[in-house]
Design a protein around this motif. Structure first.
Motif, short mmCIF file in Angstrom:
data_model
loop_
_atom_site.label_atom_id
_atom_site.label_comp_id
_atom_site.label_asym_id
_atom_site.label_seq_id
_atom_site.Cartn_x
_atom_site.Cartn_y
_atom_site.Cartn_z
N GLY A 1 0.48 -1.59 0.10
CA GLY A 1 -0.31 0.54 -0.12
C GLY A 1 0.80 1.03 0.26
N LYS A 2 2.14 1.17 -0.37
CA LYS A 2 2.59 2.46 -0.64
C LYS A 2 2.54 3.17 -1.49
N GLY A 3 2.24 2.60 -2.06
CA GLY A 3 1.85 3.47 -3.32
C GLY A 3 2.18 2.92 -4.96
N ASN A 4 1.87 3.33 -6.11
CA ASN A 4 2.01 3.17 -7.71
C ASN A 4 3.31 3.95 -8.82
N HIS A 5 3.84 4.57 -8.11
CA HIS A 5 4.25 5.67 -9.51
C HIS A 5 5.90 5.46 -9.69
N ILE A 6 6.49 5.16 -10.69
CA ILE A 6 7.64 4.85 -11.10
C ILE A 6 7.87 6.49 -11.71
N ILE A 7 9.34 6.59 -10.68
CA ILE A 7 10.33 7.69 -12.46
C ILE A 7 11.18 6.95 -13.32
N THR A 8 11.48 7.26 -14.41
CA THR A 8 12.43 6.75 -15.51
C THR A 8 13.10 8.09 -15.96
N THR A 9 13.84 7.16 -16.57
CA THR A 9 14.40 8.24 -18.38
C THR A 9 14.36 7.40 -19.13
N PRO A 10 14.05 8.45 -20.38
CA PRO A 10 14.06 7.87 -22.42
C PRO A 10 15.03 7.46 -22.33
N ILE A 11 15.66 7.41 -21.95
CA ILE A 11 16.85 6.36 -22.07
C ILE A 11 17.32 5.53 -22.37
N PHE B 1 -0.80 -3.96 -14.48
CA PHE B 1 -0.50 -3.72 -13.27
C PHE B 1 -0.99 -2.60 -12.12
N GLY B 2 -1.01 -1.62 -13.32
CA GLY B 2 -2.40 -0.72 -12.43
C GLY B 2 -1.16 0.91 -11.85
N PHE B 3 0.49 0.45 -12.46
CA PHE B 3 1.08 1.76 -11.78
C PHE B 3 0.90 2.70 -13.31
N THR B 4 1.48 4.30 -12.63
CA THR B 4 1.56 5.25 -13.50
C THR B 4 3.21 5.53 -13.78
N GLN B 5 3.91 6.20 -14.52
CA GLN B 5 5.14 5.92 -14.42
C GLN B 5 5.36 8.14 -15.05
#
Ligand code: PLP
Length: 393
Positions: free
Chosen positions: A92-102, A118-122
Protein backbone atom coordinates in the motif's frame (compact mmCIF):
# COMPACT_ATOMS: atom_id res chain seq x y z
CA UNK A 1 39.53 -14.40 -38.61
CA UNK A 2 40.14 -12.75 -35.29
CA UNK A 3 43.49 -11.45 -36.56
CA UNK A 4 42.12 -9.78 -39.67
CA UNK A 5 39.04 -8.15 -38.24
CA UNK A 6 38.71 -5.07 -36.08
CA UNK A 7 36.03 -5.65 -33.48
CA UNK A 8 34.52 -2.38 -32.29
CA UNK A 9 31.24 -3.68 -30.88
CA UNK A 10 32.18 -4.32 -27.25
CA UNK A 11 29.03 -2.55 -26.04
CA UNK A 12 27.04 -5.34 -27.71
CA UNK A 13 29.15 -8.07 -26.21
CA UNK A 14 32.72 -8.90 -25.22
CA UNK A 15 34.80 -12.01 -25.80
CA UNK A 16 35.27 -14.22 -22.76
CA UNK A 17 38.62 -13.55 -21.09
CA UNK A 18 40.85 -16.68 -21.17
CA UNK A 19 41.35 -16.49 -17.38
CA UNK A 20 37.56 -16.58 -17.00
CA UNK A 21 37.30 -19.69 -19.18
CA UNK A 22 40.08 -21.29 -17.18
CA UNK A 23 38.30 -20.55 -13.88
CA UNK A 24 35.05 -22.04 -15.22
CA UNK A 25 36.38 -25.26 -16.76
CA UNK A 26 36.60 -27.39 -13.58
CA UNK A 27 32.88 -26.82 -12.92
CA UNK A 28 31.46 -28.47 -16.04
CA UNK A 29 32.49 -32.12 -15.78
CA UNK A 30 34.73 -32.28 -12.73
CA UNK A 31 32.78 -30.49 -10.02
CA UNK A 32 29.25 -30.72 -11.35
CA UNK A 33 27.14 -31.39 -8.25
CA UNK A 34 23.83 -29.68 -7.60
CA UNK A 35 24.73 -27.16 -4.91
CA UNK A 36 21.55 -27.98 -2.96
CA UNK A 37 22.69 -31.52 -2.13
CA UNK A 38 24.47 -32.93 0.91
CA UNK A 39 27.28 -35.04 -0.62
CA UNK A 40 30.82 -34.04 -1.44
CA UNK A 41 30.11 -33.13 -5.10
CA UNK A 42 27.25 -30.89 -4.03
CA UNK A 43 29.25 -29.30 -1.25
CA UNK A 44 32.07 -28.52 -3.68
CA UNK A 45 29.62 -26.70 -5.97
CA UNK A 46 28.09 -24.84 -3.01
CA UNK A 47 31.56 -23.82 -1.86
CA UNK A 48 32.38 -22.48 -5.35
CA UNK A 49 29.18 -20.40 -5.33
CA UNK A 50 29.91 -19.10 -1.83
CA UNK A 51 33.36 -18.06 -2.84
CA UNK A 52 32.10 -16.39 -6.05
CA UNK A 53 29.47 -14.51 -4.04
CA UNK A 54 32.11 -13.23 -1.62
CA UNK A 55 34.33 -12.15 -4.54
CA UNK A 56 31.47 -10.18 -6.13
CA UNK A 57 30.44 -8.67 -2.77
CA UNK A 58 33.96 -7.39 -2.31
CA UNK A 59 33.83 -5.55 -5.64
CA UNK A 60 30.39 -4.07 -4.87
CA UNK A 61 31.28 -3.22 -1.26
CA UNK A 62 28.27 -5.16 0.00
CA UNK A 63 27.34 -8.24 2.00
CA UNK A 64 27.57 -11.60 0.18
CA UNK A 65 23.87 -12.22 0.87
CA UNK A 66 23.02 -9.05 -1.05
CA UNK A 67 24.44 -10.59 -4.26
CA UNK A 68 21.95 -12.49 -6.46
CA UNK A 69 23.17 -14.47 -9.47
CA UNK A 70 20.77 -14.27 -12.42
CA UNK A 71 20.73 -15.34 -16.08
CA UNK A 72 21.49 -11.92 -17.64
CA UNK A 73 21.20 -8.17 -17.31
CA UNK A 74 17.62 -8.25 -18.56
CA UNK A 75 16.64 -10.68 -15.83
CA UNK A 76 18.42 -8.63 -13.16
CA UNK A 77 16.50 -5.51 -14.24
CA UNK A 78 13.20 -7.39 -14.32
CA UNK A 79 13.59 -8.97 -10.90
CA UNK A 80 14.51 -5.63 -9.34
CA UNK A 81 11.88 -3.47 -11.01
CA UNK A 82 8.94 -5.87 -10.88
CA UNK A 83 9.92 -7.19 -7.48
CA UNK A 84 10.28 -3.76 -5.89
CA UNK A 85 7.21 -2.27 -7.57
CA UNK A 86 4.97 -5.21 -6.67
CA UNK A 87 6.21 -5.35 -3.06
CA UNK A 88 5.54 -1.66 -2.57
CA UNK A 89 2.14 -1.86 -4.25
CA UNK A 90 1.17 -4.84 -2.06
CA UNK A 91 2.24 -2.91 1.03
CA UNK A 92 0.00 0.00 0.00
CA UNK A 93 2.97 2.35 -0.42
CA UNK A 94 1.98 3.62 -3.84
CA UNK A 95 2.17 2.90 -7.55
CA UNK A 96 4.27 5.64 -9.14
CA UNK A 97 7.62 5.00 -10.84
CA UNK A 98 10.12 7.58 -12.09
CA UNK A 99 12.49 6.79 -14.95
CA UNK A 100 14.13 8.32 -18.06
CA UNK A 101 13.41 7.94 -21.78
CA UNK A 102 16.89 6.53 -22.56
CA UNK A 103 16.73 3.31 -20.51
CA UNK A 104 17.43 -0.03 -22.17
CA UNK A 105 14.24 -1.90 -23.11
CA UNK A 106 14.95 -4.31 -20.26
CA UNK A 107 13.96 -1.40 -18.00
CA UNK A 108 11.70 0.73 -20.21
CA UNK A 109 9.49 -2.07 -21.48
CA UNK A 110 9.26 -3.57 -18.00
CA UNK A 111 8.01 -0.30 -16.53
CA UNK A 112 5.66 0.18 -19.49
CA UNK A 113 4.12 -3.24 -18.83
CA UNK A 114 3.75 -2.45 -15.12
CA UNK A 115 1.83 0.67 -16.15
CA UNK A 116 -0.28 -0.96 -18.88
CA UNK A 117 -1.15 -4.15 -17.01
CA UNK A 118 -0.46 -3.77 -13.30
CA UNK A 119 -1.92 -0.41 -12.32
CA UNK A 120 1.27 1.65 -12.08
CA UNK A 121 1.87 5.13 -13.44
CA UNK A 122 5.21 6.56 -14.52
CA UNK A 123 6.90 9.89 -14.98
CA UNK A 124 9.53 9.78 -17.69
CA UNK A 125 11.91 12.63 -16.86
CA UNK A 126 13.51 14.08 -20.02
CA UNK A 127 17.23 14.14 -20.76
CA UNK A 128 19.19 17.00 -22.33
CA UNK A 129 20.84 16.93 -25.76
CA UNK A 130 23.84 15.03 -24.33
CA UNK A 131 21.56 12.32 -22.96
CA UNK A 132 21.93 13.34 -19.32
CA UNK A 133 19.14 13.66 -16.78
CA UNK A 134 19.13 16.47 -14.21
CA UNK A 135 18.69 15.24 -10.61
CA UNK A 136 16.59 18.35 -9.86
CA UNK A 137 14.10 17.19 -12.47
CA UNK A 138 13.98 13.75 -10.83
CA UNK A 139 13.37 15.43 -7.45
CA UNK A 140 10.58 17.55 -8.95
CA UNK A 141 8.86 14.43 -10.31
CA UNK A 142 8.60 12.77 -6.88
CA UNK A 143 5.06 12.36 -5.52
CA UNK A 144 3.79 10.95 -2.24
CA UNK A 145 2.94 7.71 -4.07
CA UNK A 146 6.37 7.32 -5.74
CA UNK A 147 7.81 3.90 -4.85
CA UNK A 148 10.68 3.40 -7.27
CA UNK A 149 13.19 5.41 -9.30
CA UNK A 150 15.13 3.69 -12.09
CA UNK A 151 17.94 5.53 -13.87
CA UNK A 152 20.71 3.77 -15.79
CA UNK A 153 24.34 4.29 -14.77
CA UNK A 154 25.59 4.73 -18.35
CA UNK A 155 23.82 4.52 -21.68
CA UNK A 156 24.45 1.66 -24.09
CA UNK A 157 24.09 3.66 -27.29
CA UNK A 158 25.81 6.97 -26.64
CA UNK A 159 27.81 6.17 -23.50
CA UNK A 160 26.55 9.11 -21.43
CA UNK A 161 27.10 8.67 -17.69
CA UNK A 162 24.27 9.64 -15.34
CA UNK A 163 24.61 11.34 -11.91
CA UNK A 164 23.52 8.13 -10.19
CA UNK A 165 24.97 8.80 -6.73
CA UNK A 166 23.17 12.14 -6.56
CA UNK A 167 19.86 10.64 -7.66
CA UNK A 168 20.35 7.80 -5.19
CA UNK A 169 20.92 10.27 -2.35
CA UNK A 170 17.69 12.11 -3.05
CA UNK A 171 15.77 8.85 -3.37
CA UNK A 172 17.15 7.65 -0.06
CA UNK A 173 16.30 10.95 1.67
CA UNK A 174 12.65 10.46 0.63
CA UNK A 175 12.49 6.74 1.39
CA UNK A 176 12.09 5.75 -2.28
CA UNK A 177 13.73 2.62 -3.70
CA UNK A 178 16.41 3.26 -6.33
CA UNK A 179 17.44 0.88 -9.12
CA UNK A 180 20.24 1.41 -11.60
CA UNK A 181 21.04 -0.59 -14.72
CA UNK A 182 24.83 -0.79 -14.57
CA UNK A 183 25.16 -3.24 -17.46
CA UNK A 184 27.28 -0.90 -19.62
CA UNK A 185 28.90 0.97 -16.74
CA UNK A 186 30.17 -2.08 -14.86
CA UNK A 187 33.21 -2.50 -17.08
CA UNK A 188 34.46 1.02 -16.44
CA UNK A 189 32.93 2.87 -13.48
CA UNK A 190 33.18 2.48 -9.69
CA UNK A 191 30.69 -0.07 -8.39
CA UNK A 192 30.59 0.64 -4.65
CA UNK A 193 26.87 0.33 -3.98
CA UNK A 194 27.02 2.48 -0.85
CA UNK A 195 28.79 5.35 -2.60
CA UNK A 196 26.21 5.04 -5.39
CA UNK A 197 23.28 5.05 -2.94
CA UNK A 198 21.51 2.28 -4.84
CA UNK A 199 19.09 -0.35 -3.56
CA UNK A 200 19.27 -2.46 -6.72
CA UNK A 201 22.04 -2.65 -9.33
CA UNK A 202 22.09 -4.84 -12.44
CA UNK A 203 25.18 -6.29 -14.16
CA UNK A 204 25.50 -8.58 -17.19
CA UNK A 205 28.34 -11.09 -17.64
CA UNK A 206 28.76 -10.77 -21.39
CA UNK A 207 29.57 -7.07 -21.25
CA UNK A 208 32.46 -7.66 -18.84
CA UNK A 209 34.36 -10.52 -20.51
CA UNK A 210 32.33 -13.32 -18.88
CA UNK A 211 29.93 -15.51 -20.91
CA UNK A 212 26.45 -14.69 -22.12
CA UNK A 213 23.77 -16.19 -19.88
CA UNK A 214 24.90 -14.94 -16.47
CA UNK A 215 24.12 -11.75 -14.59
CA UNK A 216 24.27 -10.20 -11.15
CA UNK A 217 21.65 -8.30 -9.20
CA UNK A 218 22.64 -6.42 -6.09
CA UNK A 219 19.72 -6.21 -3.63
CA UNK A 220 20.23 -4.04 -0.56
CA UNK A 221 19.49 -5.90 2.64
CA UNK A 222 15.83 -5.61 3.75
CA UNK A 223 14.70 -3.94 0.51
CA UNK A 224 11.09 -4.79 -0.27
CA UNK A 225 11.09 -7.35 -3.11
CA UNK A 226 8.33 -9.68 -4.26
CA UNK A 227 10.26 -12.06 -6.51
CA UNK A 228 8.69 -12.52 -9.97
CA UNK A 229 9.79 -16.19 -9.99
CA UNK A 230 8.81 -18.77 -7.43
CA UNK A 231 10.50 -22.11 -6.91
CA UNK A 232 13.18 -23.38 -4.57
CA UNK A 233 15.11 -21.39 -2.04
CA UNK A 234 18.04 -20.59 -4.31
CA UNK A 235 19.60 -17.12 -4.19
CA UNK A 236 17.66 -16.27 -1.05
CA UNK A 237 14.40 -17.03 -2.94
CA UNK A 238 15.02 -13.98 -5.09
CA UNK A 239 16.00 -16.02 -8.16
CA UNK A 240 15.05 -19.66 -7.73
CA UNK A 241 16.48 -22.30 -10.07
CA UNK A 242 19.46 -24.65 -9.85
CA UNK A 243 22.58 -22.51 -9.88
CA UNK A 244 24.75 -22.28 -13.00
CA UNK A 245 27.96 -22.97 -11.12
CA UNK A 246 30.55 -22.59 -13.92
CA UNK A 247 29.03 -19.30 -15.07
CA UNK A 248 28.76 -17.99 -11.52
CA UNK A 249 32.44 -18.80 -11.03
CA UNK A 250 33.14 -17.12 -14.38
CA UNK A 251 31.38 -13.85 -13.67
CA UNK A 252 33.05 -13.62 -10.26
CA UNK A 253 36.45 -14.06 -11.92
CA UNK A 254 35.50 -11.42 -14.50
CA UNK A 255 34.56 -8.98 -11.71
CA UNK A 256 37.89 -9.59 -10.00
CA UNK A 257 39.78 -8.98 -13.28
CA UNK A 258 37.77 -5.79 -13.86
CA UNK A 259 39.06 -4.24 -10.69
CA UNK A 260 42.61 -5.34 -11.48
CA UNK A 261 42.57 -3.88 -14.99
CA UNK A 262 40.23 -0.93 -14.62
CA UNK A 263 42.58 2.02 -14.03
CA UNK A 264 45.03 1.12 -16.79
CA UNK A 265 42.36 0.04 -19.29
CA UNK A 266 40.23 3.13 -18.67
CA UNK A 267 43.20 5.40 -19.37
CA UNK A 268 44.26 3.41 -22.43
CA UNK A 269 40.78 3.17 -23.94
CA UNK A 270 39.95 6.82 -23.18
CA UNK A 271 43.04 7.90 -25.11
CA UNK A 272 42.13 5.67 -28.06
CA UNK A 273 38.50 6.80 -27.95
CA UNK A 274 39.55 10.45 -28.01
CA UNK A 275 41.93 9.80 -30.91
CA UNK A 276 39.04 8.21 -32.77
CA UNK A 277 36.57 11.00 -31.95
CA UNK A 278 38.89 13.85 -32.87
CA UNK A 279 40.03 12.06 -36.04
CA UNK A 280 36.47 11.47 -37.22
CA UNK A 281 35.27 14.99 -36.44
CA UNK A 282 38.31 16.55 -38.10
CA UNK A 283 38.29 14.43 -41.25
CA UNK A 284 34.63 13.81 -41.99
CA UNK A 285 32.61 16.91 -42.81
CA UNK A 286 29.06 16.83 -41.49
CA UNK A 287 29.95 14.41 -38.69
CA UNK A 288 28.79 14.91 -35.13
CA UNK A 289 29.55 13.20 -31.83
CA UNK A 290 26.47 11.97 -30.01
CA UNK A 291 26.28 11.74 -26.24
CA UNK A 292 28.16 13.76 -23.63
CA UNK A 293 31.51 15.21 -24.71
CA UNK A 294 33.31 14.22 -21.48
CA UNK A 295 30.97 12.33 -19.16
CA UNK A 296 30.92 9.27 -21.37
CA UNK A 297 32.18 5.72 -21.08
CA UNK A 298 35.88 5.32 -21.95
CA UNK A 299 35.02 2.88 -24.74
CA UNK A 300 32.14 4.66 -26.47
CA UNK A 301 32.51 6.71 -29.65
CA UNK A 302 29.10 7.38 -31.24
CA UNK A 303 28.56 9.50 -34.29
CA UNK A 304 25.91 10.93 -36.57
CA UNK A 305 26.68 11.46 -40.25
CA UNK A 306 24.33 13.85 -42.06
CA UNK A 307 23.13 12.41 -45.35
CA UNK A 308 23.80 8.75 -44.50
CA UNK A 309 21.87 5.76 -43.29
CA UNK A 310 23.68 3.52 -40.85
CA UNK A 311 23.11 0.18 -42.56
CA UNK A 312 25.22 0.85 -45.67
CA UNK A 313 27.95 2.32 -43.44
CA UNK A 314 27.95 -0.87 -41.39
CA UNK A 315 28.01 -3.00 -44.53
CA UNK A 316 31.01 -1.17 -46.00
CA UNK A 317 32.80 -1.27 -42.65
CA UNK A 318 32.16 -4.99 -42.42
CA UNK A 319 33.58 -5.51 -45.91
CA UNK A 320 36.67 -3.66 -44.69
CA UNK A 321 36.86 -6.03 -41.69
CA UNK A 322 35.56 -3.49 -39.18
CA UNK A 323 32.69 -4.63 -36.96
CA UNK A 324 30.51 -1.89 -35.50
CA UNK A 325 26.87 -1.17 -34.64
CA UNK A 326 24.19 1.36 -35.36
CA UNK A 327 22.75 2.71 -32.13
CA UNK A 328 22.27 -0.36 -30.00
CA UNK A 329 22.50 -3.99 -31.08
CA UNK A 330 19.19 -4.65 -29.39
CA UNK A 331 17.28 -2.29 -31.70
CA UNK A 332 19.09 -3.11 -34.94
CA UNK A 333 16.60 -3.92 -37.68
CA UNK A 334 13.99 -1.38 -36.65
CA UNK A 335 13.40 1.30 -39.27
CA UNK A 336 12.96 4.03 -36.64
CA UNK A 337 15.86 5.93 -35.06
CA UNK A 338 16.59 4.76 -31.55
CA UNK A 339 14.46 5.98 -28.67
CA UNK A 340 17.65 7.25 -27.07
CA UNK A 341 18.56 9.62 -29.91
CA UNK A 342 14.95 10.76 -30.24
CA UNK A 343 14.88 11.59 -26.52
CA UNK A 344 18.06 13.63 -27.00
CA UNK A 345 16.29 15.71 -29.65
CA UNK A 346 18.18 14.29 -32.65
CA UNK A 347 16.07 14.88 -35.78
CA UNK A 348 14.49 11.75 -37.31
CA UNK A 349 16.58 11.47 -40.48
CA UNK A 350 19.86 12.27 -38.75
CA UNK A 351 19.00 9.67 -36.12
CA UNK A 352 19.02 6.98 -38.79
CA UNK A 353 22.73 7.64 -39.38
CA UNK A 354 23.92 6.63 -35.90
CA UNK A 355 27.17 4.67 -35.78
CA UNK A 356 28.51 3.26 -32.52
CA UNK A 357 32.13 2.21 -32.30
CA UNK A 358 32.79 0.61 -28.92
CA UNK A 359 36.32 -0.24 -27.87
CA UNK A 360 37.59 -2.98 -25.64
CA UNK A 361 40.62 -4.64 -24.11
CA UNK A 362 42.01 -5.86 -27.40
CA UNK A 363 41.54 -2.60 -29.29
CA UNK A 364 44.87 -1.16 -30.48
CA UNK A 365 46.00 2.21 -31.79
CA UNK A 366 46.77 0.61 -35.15
CA UNK A 367 43.14 -0.55 -35.35
CA UNK A 368 41.84 2.94 -34.57
CA UNK A 369 44.13 4.40 -37.21
CA UNK A 370 42.81 1.91 -39.76
CA UNK A 371 39.26 3.02 -38.97
CA UNK A 372 40.30 6.67 -39.37
CA UNK A 373 41.79 5.84 -42.75
CA UNK A 374 38.81 3.86 -44.04
CA UNK A 375 35.76 5.63 -42.62
CA UNK A 376 35.94 8.99 -44.51
CA UNK A 377 35.85 7.17 -47.87
CA UNK A 378 32.93 5.02 -46.75
CA UNK A 379 30.89 8.03 -45.63
CA UNK A 380 31.65 9.76 -48.92
CA UNK A 381 30.57 6.68 -50.88
CA UNK A 382 27.33 6.29 -48.91
CA UNK A 383 26.54 9.99 -49.34
CA UNK A 384 27.23 9.85 -53.07
CA UNK A 385 24.42 7.31 -53.36
CA UNK A 386 22.01 9.67 -51.61
CA UNK A 387 20.74 12.16 -54.21
CA UNK A 388 19.07 14.28 -51.53
CA UNK A 389 22.36 14.98 -49.76
CA UNK A 390 24.15 18.26 -50.25
CA UNK A 391 27.77 18.20 -49.14
CA UNK A 392 28.43 20.43 -46.11
CA UNK A 393 31.77 21.51 -47.63
N1 PLP B 1 20.91 -2.94 -20.02
C1 PLP B 1 21.78 -2.36 -20.86
C2 PLP B 1 22.18 -0.93 -20.64
C3 PLP B 1 22.32 -3.08 -21.93
O1 PLP B 1 23.18 -2.50 -22.76
C4 PLP B 1 21.92 -4.43 -22.11
C5 PLP B 1 22.40 -5.21 -23.26
O2 PLP B 1 22.70 -4.68 -24.33
C6 PLP B 1 21.02 -4.98 -21.18
C7 PLP B 1 20.53 -4.22 -20.15
C8 PLP B 1 20.58 -6.41 -21.29
O3 PLP B 1 21.61 -7.27 -20.86
P1 PLP B 1 21.56 -8.82 -21.27
O4 PLP B 1 21.95 -8.88 -22.69
O5 PLP B 1 22.57 -9.48 -20.37
O6 PLP B 1 20.19 -9.30 -21.00
Amino acid sequence: MEHQTIYLDHAATTPVEPQVVEAMLPYFSGTYGNASGMHAQARASAAAIDSARRQVAEVLGCLPKEVVFTACGTESDNIAIRGAAWAQQQAGKGNHIITTPIEHHAVGHTINQLCERFGFTQTVVPVDETGQVNPDDIAAAIRPETVLISVMYANNEVGTIQPVAEIGALARARGILFHTDAVQAAGYLPLDVNALNVDFLAISGHKIYAPKGIGILYVRQNSPLLPPYTGGGHEGKRRPGTENVPYIVGIAKAMELLVEKRAAENARQTALRDRLISGVLANIPGSRLSGHPTQRLPNNASFLFAGCEADPILMHLDLAGIQAASGSACSTGMPEPSHVLSAMGVPHTLGLSALRLSLGRQTTQAQIDTVLKVLPGIIEKVRSLNPAFESPV
